[in-house]
Scaffold this active site. Structure first.
Site: not given
Length: 556
Positions: A119, A470
């Site tokens: 992540c 993102s």
């Protein structure tokens, strides 16, 4: 051994007593102590299986004659933190991760380290610590999530973000949204597109600090467990050979990572993370390097959000080694660089027989998706220090345009305006005071870009911000505008109705304002006031550098 300063000699009797308290035997205490840095937790899907990989790593360390000792590190899920105040914590957490690992591995002097991240900020945070500590070390990630399936189509987390806007404008029912929510993320792993986590896990292979397969082997495959065992064995080899991360990461391997990034069309967040990693070993990686390599390197892959494929497809097509082999075929890499295998990058590729097994998932150099790289660096009066766009995810008709500015001083205001149909075709949404200092924390803005796409405006509306995006963002989304508004950047002086000119092919971002008008606005401007309750974020705002420098904390 480095750990001898903690465990050897008469005066270290008390220390050994504490090691015996752990259940270690004398033989185990006498062996090299290998720290296993595990980001496992029960809130991040990419991390929920990392305990299994940690066990495999420890098995590998033990089989090679070492004593593994595990310790944890925090991890934030950007998806869960998105579009609320929690996102301000995400980028600063990268610094916390690096600092906490440094503290642990200095207070308890390990001989080597294995890093188990997944992540967005956890991977770069661990790599920063790896280079800072410069102990024999290797990275083995948790691997990507499989894509979901809905009505015969592959879907992922971005599908759900964009579906929110379609639900708001009546194209999708709440019941349909609920079904999609339950199918888009089918299990453990980092979200399945070429988003930030998967980009950084792939680039770890390009840097040479992870084994081949680190970026693409799915989280649920047994091959991922075998990779973790091999990482545990391999760190012992690095220790024996006295090979440290700074023997591996140099200007050549950094340039290789940037070239790989351009070929993969990776997340724009890499333009923050690679310079931060470079800085830990005293190297610079300015935006100019990204721009130059982007102009030279073709875009060979279009994974979600830029295209229909996911990490499992890239893995099937030959993975990162196949992409590297294609770049090497045209002389775009420096393959004499050392890697954690103990071999050079060229030797790794030859040993693997790396080649493309799907000509659409990985295009050839002669037939790329586009002639230049997936990321472009733009300059101009709006971004004299530079800004970043994932050009491979921008529609052709959007690459050169002028539009009317719609100005917002926060992400939330912009999202509300988009979902309320207040944004028209041709507008350029400006979100300022969301940079490293102004946010503070430089929030990731998947919500507004997904809202623009979900409202059917992805080919008509651009977004420009001093915040960041993102890796799942698609469309004409231009971020990292530097200097940011809080540092006096022109983006903070824009007003509704100003004309903003975007020219991605020529790498320009301009506001059509003359110098006299800019200076008048600068004299009259009163910055919006934000109350920052978090002491951590206040410290970060004081210490953070420009996004053009990786938004790292200034050394004192």
């Amino acid at each position: 051994m480095r750990s001898d300063i903690m465990k050897s000699g008469v005066e270290r009797g008390p220390h050994r007593s504490l090691l015996y308290a752990l259940g270690l035997e004398e033989r185990e205490i006498g062996q090299p102590l290998i720290g296993v840095v595990n980001a496992a937790n029960e809130i991040v899907p990419g991390h929920m299986h990392l305990d299994n990989l940690a066990r495999a790593v420890k098995d590998g360390v033990r089989s090679a004659g070492g004593t593994p000792i595990e310790f944890p590190v925090i991890g934030i899920c950007d998806g869960l933190a998105m579009n609320h105040s929690g996102m301000r914590m995400s980028l600063p957490s990268r610094e916390l991760i690096a600092d906490s690992i440094e503290a642990m591995a200095t207070a308890q002097p390990f001989d080597g380290l294995v890093f188990i991240p997944n992540c967005d900020k956890i991977v770069p945070g661990m790599l920063m610590a790896m280079l800072r500590l410069n102990l024999p070390a290797i990275c083995v990630s948790g691997g990507p999530m499989l894509a979901g399936e809905h009505e015969g189509q592959t879907v992922d987390l971005i599908s759900v973000f964009e579906a929110v806007a379609r639900t708001r404008n009546g194209e999708m029912s709440r019941e349909e949204l609920s079904v999609l929510e339950q199918k888009a993320c089918p299990g453990c792993g980092s979200c399945s597109g070429m988003f930030t986590a998967n980009t950084m896990n792939c680039l770890s292979e390009g840097l040479g600090v992870a084994l081949p397969g680190n970026g693409t082997i799915p989280a649920v495959h047994s091959q991922r467990v075998r990779l973790a065992k091999e990482a545990g064995r391999r760190v012992m080899g690095l220790l024996e050979q006295e090979t440290t991360p700074r023997d591996i990461v140099d200007q050549r391997s950094l340039r290789n990572a940037v070239a790989l990034d351009m070929a993969l069309s990776g997340s724009t967040n890499t333009v923050l993370h690679l310079p931060a990693i470079a800085a830990e070993c005293g190297l610079e990686l300015p935006l100019e390097v990204f721009d130059r390599i982007s102009r030279e390197t073709p875009n060979l892959c279009k994974l979600s959000p830029a295209g229909p494929y996911h990490l499992e497809d890239l893995n099937r097509a030959g993975g990162v080694p196949a992409v590297l082999a294609e770049l090497d075929r045209k002389g775009l890499l420096e393959t004499d660089c050392l890697t954690v295998t103990g071999l050079s990058l060229k030797q790794n590729l030859a040993q693997l027989g790396a080649h493309r097994r799907d000509s659409e998932v990985i295009r050839s150099y002669e037939a790329p998706y586009q002639e230049d790289g997936g990321i472009a660096i733009l300059y101009g009066n709006l971004a004299p220090e530079g800004c970043v766009v994932k050009q491979s995810a921008v529609a052709e008709e959007m690459k050169s345009q002028s539009g009317r500015a719609r100005v917002f001083f926060s992400e939330a205001e912009a999202v509300e305006a988009i979902l309320n149909s207040e944004i028209r075709k041709g507008d350029v949404v400006i979100i300022s005071f969301e940079g490293p200092k102004g946010g503070p924390g430089m929030r990731e803005m998947l919500a507004p870009t997904s809202a623009i796409a979900g409202m059917g405006l992805g080919r008509d509306v651009a977004l420009v911000t001093d915040g960041r995006f993102s890796g799942g963002t698609r469309g004409a989304a231009i971020g990292h505008v530097s200097p940011e508004a809080a540092e006096g950047g022109l983006i903070g002086l824009l007003r509704d109705g100003d004309t903003v000119r975007i020219d991605i092919p020529n790498r320009r971002l301009e506001a059509e304002l003359d110098e006299e008008e800019i200076e008048r606005r600068r004299r009259d401007f009163v910055a919006p006031q934000k109350e920052v309750e978090s002491a951590f974020l206040r410290r970060y705002a004081q210490q953070a550098t420009s996004a053009a420098q990786g938004a790292v904390c200034k050394p004192y």
